[in-house]
Design an enzyme around this catalytic site. Structure first.
Site, mmCIF file in Angstrom:
data_model
loop_
_atom_site.group_PDB
_atom_site.id
_atom_site.type_symbol
_atom_site.label_atom_id
_atom_site.label_comp_id
_atom_site.label_asym_id
_atom_site.label_seq_id
_atom_site.Cartn_x
_atom_site.Cartn_y
_atom_site.Cartn_z
ATOM 1 N N HIS A 196 0.851 -1.197 0.000
ATOM 2 C CA HIS A 196 0.000 0.000 0.000
ATOM 3 C C HIS A 196 0.885 1.245 0.000
ATOM 4 C CE1 HIS A 196 -2.827 3.069 1.264
ATOM 5 N NE2 HIS A 196 -3.763 2.273 0.781
ATOM 6 N N GLU A 198 0.764 3.883 1.610
ATOM 7 C CA GLU A 198 1.131 4.385 2.947
ATOM 8 C C GLU A 198 2.299 3.592 3.514
ATOM 9 O OE1 GLU A 198 -2.882 4.175 4.351
ATOM 10 O OE2 GLU A 198 -3.360 5.828 2.990
ATOM 11 N N GLU A 251 -3.696 2.494 -7.151
ATOM 12 C CA GLU A 251 -4.094 3.555 -6.227
ATOM 13 C C GLU A 251 -3.190 4.770 -6.426
ATOM 14 O OE1 GLU A 251 -6.410 1.905 -2.617
ATOM 15 O OE2 GLU A 251 -4.297 1.887 -2.118
ATOM 16 N N GLY A 283 -7.483 9.463 0.090
ATOM 17 C CA GLY A 283 -7.884 10.251 1.250
ATOM 18 C C GLY A 283 -7.968 11.742 0.966
ATOM 19 N N SER A 319 -10.301 7.621 -3.048
ATOM 20 C CA SER A 319 -11.516 8.441 -2.945
ATOM 21 C C SER A 319 -12.719 7.838 -3.676
ATOM 22 C CB SER A 319 -11.240 9.874 -3.409
ATOM 23 O OG SER A 319 -10.268 10.481 -2.552
ATOM 24 N N GLY A 357 -11.727 5.445 3.212
ATOM 25 C CA GLY A 357 -12.691 6.171 4.047
ATOM 26 C C GLY A 357 -14.133 5.695 3.916
HETATM 27 P P1 13P Z 1 -9.579 6.457 0.365
HETATM 28 O O1 13P Z 1 -10.730 5.671 -0.219
HETATM 29 O O2 13P Z 1 -9.853 6.936 1.761
HETATM 30 O O3 13P Z 1 -9.102 7.521 -0.556
HETATM 31 O O4 13P Z 1 -8.360 5.411 0.525
HETATM 32 C C1 13P Z 1 -8.007 4.602 -0.545
HETATM 33 C C2 13P Z 1 -7.044 3.599 -0.080
HETATM 34 O O5 13P Z 1 -5.910 3.913 0.258
HETATM 35 C C3 13P Z 1 -7.478 2.196 -0.010
HETATM 36 O O6 13P Z 1 -6.413 1.347 0.201
#
Ligand code: 13P
Length: 250
Positions: free
Chosen positions: A95, A97, A167, A173, A213, A235
């Site tokens: 991911h 992050e 992604e 986010g 998103s 989210g």
């Molecule tokens: P959001 O839907 O909050 O933008 O996050 C996407 C995400 O990182 C799913 O792994």
């Protein structure tokens, strides 16, 4: 025909009871999923409770990370076998992050992908460019490099058991969703990469999720694109109504 796959990545949110309640609400609606595969990915501490809450339903449970070794002196880490043991069927790997906040490399992601596949867990392998990379027109190269690096040594049989998630980092986010055309362009590039790496038949079977998103209001347009086979939802997966709305759109 690829079955749509909607997964909720709960990230580091919720507490045990709210996680169980959310999972139970998703499982309770599973009669209306139709031809859609659904998974929820809670924080590791809640995996077992969430697996209990969805047991007997078609909702799969996934982890958000794992370590590539099977056992041993790796303080703080969890192996694929441990995740399987508490009821996981899939695991999110690479991911953004983890790549950008925690410094995970393609090489580390690759070791985890191979370990997950060997153990029988479905990896959901994430790739995606930053805003600076998109603006520098590096999206195709970045995504290709992450793909080849993260899936090195994955054979054709293993590839069909793998899910890819595109992604774009700038859409995570932020409320700035990729347009259906922007997302489809990258998904279609990924499909071509899969064809080159394996063959057309294998490439046709592999599901590529979009993440960033995704909301009930934009899900239908994204999911109607030919190469977008599902969504990895952050989210909007934290509320039953919005998550179920996305499943409905699929
Ligand atoms: P959001 O839907 O909050 O933008 O996050 C996407 C995400 O990182 C799913 O792994």
């Amino acid at each position: 025909m690829r079955r749509p796959f909607i997964a909720g990545n709960w990230k580091m949110n919720l507490r045990r009871q709210s996680a169980v309640d959310l999972a139970a609400a998703v499982a309770a609606a599973s009669g209306e999923f139709g031809e859609v595969d659904v998974a929820v990915c809670p924080p590791s501490t809640y995996l077992a409770s969430v697996a209990d809450a969805v047991s007997g339903s078609p909702v799969a449970v996934g982890a958000q990370n794992m370590y590539h070794e099977t056992d041993g002196a790796f303080t703080g880490e969890l192996s694929a076998a441990m995740l399987l043991d508490v009821g996981c069927r899939c695991v999110v790997l690479g991911h953004s992050e983890r790549r950008h906040v925690l410094g995970e490399s393609n090489q580390e992601v690759n070791a985890k992908v191979l370990a997950a596949l060997t153990a029988g867990l479905t990896p959901i392998v994430c790739v995606g460019e930053t805003l600076a990379q998109r603006e520098a027109e590096q999206t195709t190269d970045v995504v290709a490099e992450q793909f080849y690096g993260s899936l090195a040594g994955v054979n054709a049989d293993q590839a069909v058991a793998t899910v890819i998630a595109y992604e774009p980092v700038w859409a995570i986010g932020t409320g700035k969703v990729a347009s259906p055309d922007q997302a489809e362009a990258v998904h279609s590039d990924l499909r071509k990469i899969l064809q080159n790496q394996y063959n057309a038949e294998v490439a046709d079977q592999i599901r590529i999720q979009y993440g960033g998103s995704v909301k009930p209001a934009n899900a239908r347009d994204l999911l109607s694109q030919p190469n977008i086979d599902g969504a990895l939802v952050g989210g909007a997966s934290l509320e039953p109504d919005s998550f179920l709305g996305i499943i409905q759109a699929a």
